[in-house]
Design a protein around this motif. Sequence first.
Motif, PDB file in Angstrom:
ATOM      1  N   GLN A   1       0.818  -1.214   0.000  1.00 52.58           N
ATOM      2  CA  GLN A   1       0.000   0.000   0.000  1.00 52.58           C
ATOM      3  C   GLN A   1       0.855   1.267   0.000  1.00 52.58           C
ATOM      4  N   GLY A   2       2.153   1.111  -0.180  1.00 53.50           N
ATOM      5  CA  GLY A   2       3.032   2.263  -0.228  1.00 53.50           C
ATOM      6  C   GLY A   2       3.676   2.632   1.090  1.00 53.50           C
ATOM      7  N   TYR A   3       3.283   1.950   2.176  1.00 54.32           N
ATOM      8  CA  TYR A   3       3.830   2.317   3.480  1.00 54.32           C
ATOM      9  C   TYR A   3       5.315   1.937   3.602  1.00 54.32           C
ATOM     10  N   GLY A   4       5.695   0.820   3.002  1.00 51.95           N
ATOM     11  CA  GLY A   4       7.105   0.434   3.054  1.00 51.95           C
ATOM     12  C   GLY A   4       7.991   1.468   2.392  1.00 51.95           C
ATOM     13  N   ARG A   5       7.557   1.966   1.249  1.00 46.02           N
ATOM     14  CA  ARG A   5       8.320   3.003   0.564  1.00 46.02           C
ATOM     15  C   ARG A   5       8.385   4.280   1.405  1.00 46.02           C
ATOM     16  N   GLU A   6       7.275   4.642   2.026  1.00 47.25           N
ATOM     17  CA  GLU A   6       7.269   5.847   2.864  1.00 47.25           C
ATOM     18  C   GLU A   6       8.215   5.704   4.044  1.00 47.25           C
ATOM     19  N   LEU A   7       8.199   4.534   4.684  1.00 47.16           N
ATOM     20  CA  LEU A   7       9.132   4.297   5.784  1.00 47.16           C
ATOM     21  C   LEU A   7      10.575   4.393   5.306  1.00 47.16           C
ATOM     22  N   MET A   8      10.843   3.758   4.168  1.00 44.84           N
ATOM     23  CA  MET A   8      12.203   3.756   3.637  1.00 44.84           C
ATOM     24  C   MET A   8      12.643   5.180   3.299  1.00 44.84           C
ATOM     25  N   ASP A   9      11.781   5.947   2.670  1.00 42.06           N
ATOM     26  CA  ASP A   9      12.123   7.331   2.336  1.00 42.06           C
ATOM     27  C   ASP A   9      12.433   8.141   3.597  1.00 42.06           C
ATOM     28  N   ARG A  10      11.650   7.909   4.645  1.00 39.24           N
ATOM     29  CA  ARG A  10      11.856   8.666   5.882  1.00 39.24           C
ATOM     30  C   ARG A  10      13.223   8.360   6.483  1.00 39.24           C
ATOM     31  N   LEU A  11      13.582   7.083   6.521  1.00 41.05           N
ATOM     32  CA  LEU A  11      14.877   6.735   7.089  1.00 41.05           C
ATOM     33  C   LEU A  11      16.020   7.189   6.194  1.00 41.05           C
ATOM     34  N   LEU A  12      15.903   6.985   4.888  1.00 37.32           N
ATOM     35  CA  LEU A  12      16.962   7.397   3.977  1.00 37.32           C
ATOM     36  C   LEU A  12      17.228   8.893   4.076  1.00 37.32           C
ATOM     37  N   SER A  13      16.171   9.690   4.097  1.00 37.62           N
ATOM     38  CA  SER A  13      16.362  11.137   4.162  1.00 37.62           C
ATOM     39  C   SER A  13      16.960  11.556   5.501  1.00 37.62           C
ATOM     40  N   THR A  14      16.591  10.850   6.573  1.00 37.08           N
ATOM     41  CA  THR A  14      17.171  11.159   7.886  1.00 37.08           C
ATOM     42  C   THR A  14      18.659  10.825   7.902  1.00 37.08           C
TER      43      THR A  14
END
Length: 209
Positions: free
Chosen positions: A143-156
């Motif tokens: 549902q796109g949540y994995g990508r959102e989590l990954m983006d959040r950690l990568l950007s951090t």
Amino acid sequence: MTPRAVIRPYRPEDRAAVYDICVRTGHEGGDARHLYTDHDLLPDNFAGPYAHLEPGLAFVVDDGTRAVGYIVGTADTAAFVRRFRAEWLPRLEHRHPKPSGPPVTPDDLMADLLHRPERMIVPELAAYPAHLHIDLLPEYQRQGYGRELMDRLLSTLAGRGVGAVHLGMVTANTAARAFYDRMGFRELPVPDPGPLTYLGRGTSAPAGG
């Protein structure tokens, strides 16, 4: 229409939900509760120490009532291993003692891993100093949540000046491999990796970029 869940920083009150997610997704992506007599063994290795030692790199998917997915990580694997041994292991070694002989049961194997945090330091991965773990309950996958989590950690991580991240996944978990491939991870050669495949990528581009 069901409201979309949100990504937010981990909070201490998320611990029970994160531990539950970890064990429910801990057997090649499926439920691992039947494998362990102590359901805290998996998360005490792969979720709890990250949330405790590096809470600034822990994020959850919140459906409005509880965490239903999470990503955790460390910016510096070698430093994390030192803190794991000095700060995390003493909290748990009375509950999960080191096996007296070669691991036999799944509980033995997890307890053995807990007492060998130095296993996380793989020389071939030195150019990828950060590492991560990510898990979502099955009904919240795709549902796109994995990508959102990954983006959040990568950007951090990128914001902290960390240029690359790696992960180790059970090779048999083909669904996870397909997800990581979509997220832009590529296989990293490691001699004799056992049941694991190591993957890595830079942090500067969004997941999938």
